[in-house]
Design a protein around this motif. Structure first.
Motif, short mmCIF file in Angstrom:
data_model
loop_
_atom_site.label_atom_id
_atom_site.label_comp_id
_atom_site.label_asym_id
_atom_site.label_seq_id
_atom_site.Cartn_x
_atom_site.Cartn_y
_atom_site.Cartn_z
N ILE A 1 75.28 89.50 -70.09
CA ILE A 1 74.96 90.34 -71.06
C ILE A 1 73.51 89.69 -71.61
CG2 ILE A 1 74.95 90.97 -73.40
CD1 ILE A 1 77.99 91.74 -72.87
N VAL A 2 73.40 88.27 -71.74
CA VAL A 2 72.19 87.59 -72.08
C VAL A 2 71.30 87.68 -71.06
CG1 VAL A 2 71.24 85.40 -72.72
CG2 VAL A 2 73.26 86.33 -73.87
N PHE A 3 71.75 87.54 -69.70
CA PHE A 3 70.82 87.63 -68.55
C PHE A 3 70.26 89.13 -68.46
CE2 PHE A 3 69.94 88.60 -64.14
CZ PHE A 3 68.82 87.48 -63.92
N MET A 4 70.84 90.13 -68.65
CA MET A 4 70.31 91.58 -68.81
C MET A 4 69.37 91.58 -69.77
SD MET A 4 73.34 94.00 -67.56
CE MET A 4 74.38 93.82 -68.97
N ALA A 5 69.87 91.19 -71.08
CA ALA A 5 68.87 91.35 -72.34
C ALA A 5 67.56 90.74 -72.00
CB ALA A 5 69.67 90.76 -73.29
N MET A 6 67.45 89.47 -71.14
CA MET A 6 66.27 88.72 -70.84
C MET A 6 65.37 89.46 -69.95
SD MET A 6 66.05 84.71 -69.71
CE MET A 6 66.74 85.34 -68.00
N LEU A 7 66.26 90.26 -68.97
CA LEU A 7 65.31 91.02 -68.11
C LEU A 7 64.72 92.42 -68.56
CD1 LEU A 7 67.89 91.06 -64.90
CD2 LEU A 7 65.64 89.57 -65.27
N MET A 8 65.49 92.74 -69.46
CA MET A 8 64.77 93.94 -70.28
C MET A 8 63.78 93.42 -71.30
SD MET A 8 68.28 95.84 -71.41
CE MET A 8 69.50 96.51 -70.24
N ILE B 1 55.03 79.94 -73.22
CA ILE B 1 55.96 81.47 -72.91
C ILE B 1 57.52 81.22 -72.64
CG2 ILE B 1 55.97 83.51 -71.50
CD1 ILE B 1 53.20 83.27 -71.24
N LEU B 2 57.54 80.05 -71.87
CA LEU B 2 58.83 79.78 -71.59
C LEU B 2 59.61 79.08 -72.50
CD1 LEU B 2 58.45 78.13 -67.84
CD2 LEU B 2 59.38 80.20 -68.50
N THR B 3 58.89 78.51 -73.66
CA THR B 3 59.48 77.89 -74.76
C THR B 3 60.00 78.83 -75.59
OG1 THR B 3 58.24 75.92 -74.65
CG2 THR B 3 59.12 76.14 -76.68
N GLY B 4 59.21 79.83 -75.69
CA GLY B 4 59.47 81.14 -76.73
C GLY B 4 60.54 81.73 -76.01
N VAL B 5 60.70 81.90 -74.55
CA VAL B 5 61.88 82.69 -73.95
C VAL B 5 63.12 81.85 -74.12
CG1 VAL B 5 62.98 83.56 -71.90
CG2 VAL B 5 60.51 83.84 -72.26
N VAL B 6 63.06 80.53 -74.19
CA VAL B 6 64.47 79.94 -74.14
C VAL B 6 64.82 79.73 -75.71
CG1 VAL B 6 65.25 77.29 -74.02
CG2 VAL B 6 63.64 78.49 -72.22
N ILE B 7 63.92 79.75 -76.45
CA ILE B 7 64.47 79.82 -77.77
C ILE B 7 64.97 80.98 -78.15
CG2 ILE B 7 63.63 79.55 -80.39
CD1 ILE B 7 61.61 77.60 -79.51
N VAL C 1 71.14 72.43 -75.97
CA VAL C 1 70.81 72.36 -74.72
C VAL C 1 69.59 73.05 -74.29
CG1 VAL C 1 71.17 72.66 -72.33
CG2 VAL C 1 72.92 71.57 -73.63
N MET C 2 69.73 74.42 -74.77
CA MET C 2 68.46 75.31 -74.80
C MET C 2 67.31 74.70 -75.60
SD MET C 2 69.48 77.25 -72.48
CE MET C 2 68.35 78.89 -72.60
N ASN C 3 67.62 74.19 -76.92
CA ASN C 3 66.39 73.87 -77.62
C ASN C 3 65.59 72.60 -77.14
OD1 ASN C 3 65.86 75.40 -80.52
ND2 ASN C 3 68.12 75.39 -79.83
N VAL C 4 66.65 71.63 -76.38
CA VAL C 4 66.06 70.56 -75.72
C VAL C 4 65.21 70.84 -74.59
CG1 VAL C 4 66.69 68.39 -74.67
CG2 VAL C 4 67.75 69.03 -76.73
N LEU C 5 65.65 71.97 -73.73
CA LEU C 5 65.10 72.39 -72.70
C LEU C 5 63.69 73.04 -72.97
CD1 LEU C 5 64.93 73.04 -69.50
CD2 LEU C 5 65.99 75.02 -70.08
#
Length: 298
Positions: free
Chosen positions: A87-94, A206-212, A279-283
């Motif tokens: 679900i999170v992956f699909m939400a990210m694609l959208m 941009i990647l930082t915003g996406v990960v957060i 982990v996502m915030n450290v990434l």
């Protein structure tokens, strides 16, 4: 006034009457700020310590490899982990393509009034409670069609769009103006300048915003209760047209149980979710740091 009574304004040994008071005020503000920071750390440590103490004993290999319990058997969160990931992956694609395009328009094409309007719109959308988004998707799509992972992803995507768009827009505006001007001066079209110059320069932010944003929506429960909580199949499922189990909903369900084992499993699942967010915030910090060092030439 006599010469002896005249105060030399350039005499560095002269001290004003308010200097001591300003120093005391500065120290007081510094102490209050330090205590506030320590209090925030204490709250975080208290939450982490409580979740760790109550959930660590329920963590084992079966907890990650088994699905929801049936007939009194000890269950796990494998199905919820897979469902949340889908679900999170699909939400990210959208959300991510739309959010980046919105940010590009605001930063590169919109006039001052239009840009201000869209910024306010994104800020308002970013402040909409998640439960309202879930009710909106429920009334618009779920009623008459039934729950599905796709509808859950749509709800999470609505939450992600303003977060990613605002983060991307802020980063794009930090790209030096002379890079755009040099590209345009060479006759490069604006869209090509944005694609080849601006976006690569801002990719770290941009990647930082996406990960957060991913870490933020991964823990949302309210939208998924309305869109993907009535699960009919047992075990790991991949059919996005049906409701899929998710980790936040599983935590909510287990925490409502009267069984001590279920409550311990809820604490353990919450610990897994917190670990994912950490982990996502450290990434995100790592990506941002590497991009900053590359731009500085280090």
């Amino acid at each position: 006034m006599s010469t002896a009574e005249t105060v030399d304004p350039y005499d560095i040994t002269t001290r004003s009457n308010g200097l001591k008071r300003r120093r005391v005020t500065e120290k007081l503000v510094s102490v209050v700020a330090l205590l506030s920071a320590l209090f925030a750390v204490f709250i975080l440590a208290l939450v982490l310590g409580t979740v760790l103490a109550r959930g660590i004993n329920a963590l084992d290999l079966d907890f990650f490899t088994k699905s929801a319990a049936l007939f009194g058997e000890k269950g796990g969160i494998a199905d919820a982990l897979v469902g949340s990931a889908i679900i999170v992956f699909m939400a990210m694609l959208m959300a991510v393509p739309i959010a980046i395009l919105v940010a590009i328009y605001i930063a590169e094409y919109a006039g001052p009034k239009a840009a201000a309007f869209f910024r306010v719109t994104l800020d308002v959308l970013n402040g909409v409670p998640a439960i309202l988004v879930g009710i909106f998707i429920y009334g618009l799509l779920v009623v008459g069609h039934g729950q599905s992972a796709i509808y859950g992803a749509m709800a999470l995507a609505i939450l992600m769009i303003p977060m990613v768009a605002r983060a991307t827009q802020e980063v794009l505006e930090l790209v030096p103006r002379h890079l755009r001007e040099a590209s345009l001066a060479l006759g490069v079209p604006r869209w090509r300048t944005v694609y080849s110059i601006v976006l690569p320069t801002a990719i770290g932010g941009i990647l930082t915003g996406v990960v957060i944003a991913v870490a933020r929506v991964a823990g949302e429960t309210a939208p998924l209760i309305f869109t993907s909580s009535i699960v009919t199949s047992h075990g790991v499922a991949f059919d996005v047209h049906e409701a899929l189990p998710t980790l936040p909903v599983r935590i909510f369900t287990l925490s409502e149980s009267a069984s001590p084992d279920d409550q311990a499993a809820a604490w353990a699942a919450a610990l897994v979710l917190i670990a994912f967010v950490l982990v996502m915030n450290v990434l995100a910090k790592t990506i941002a740091g590497r991009k900053r060092r590359s731009l500085e030439g280090n």
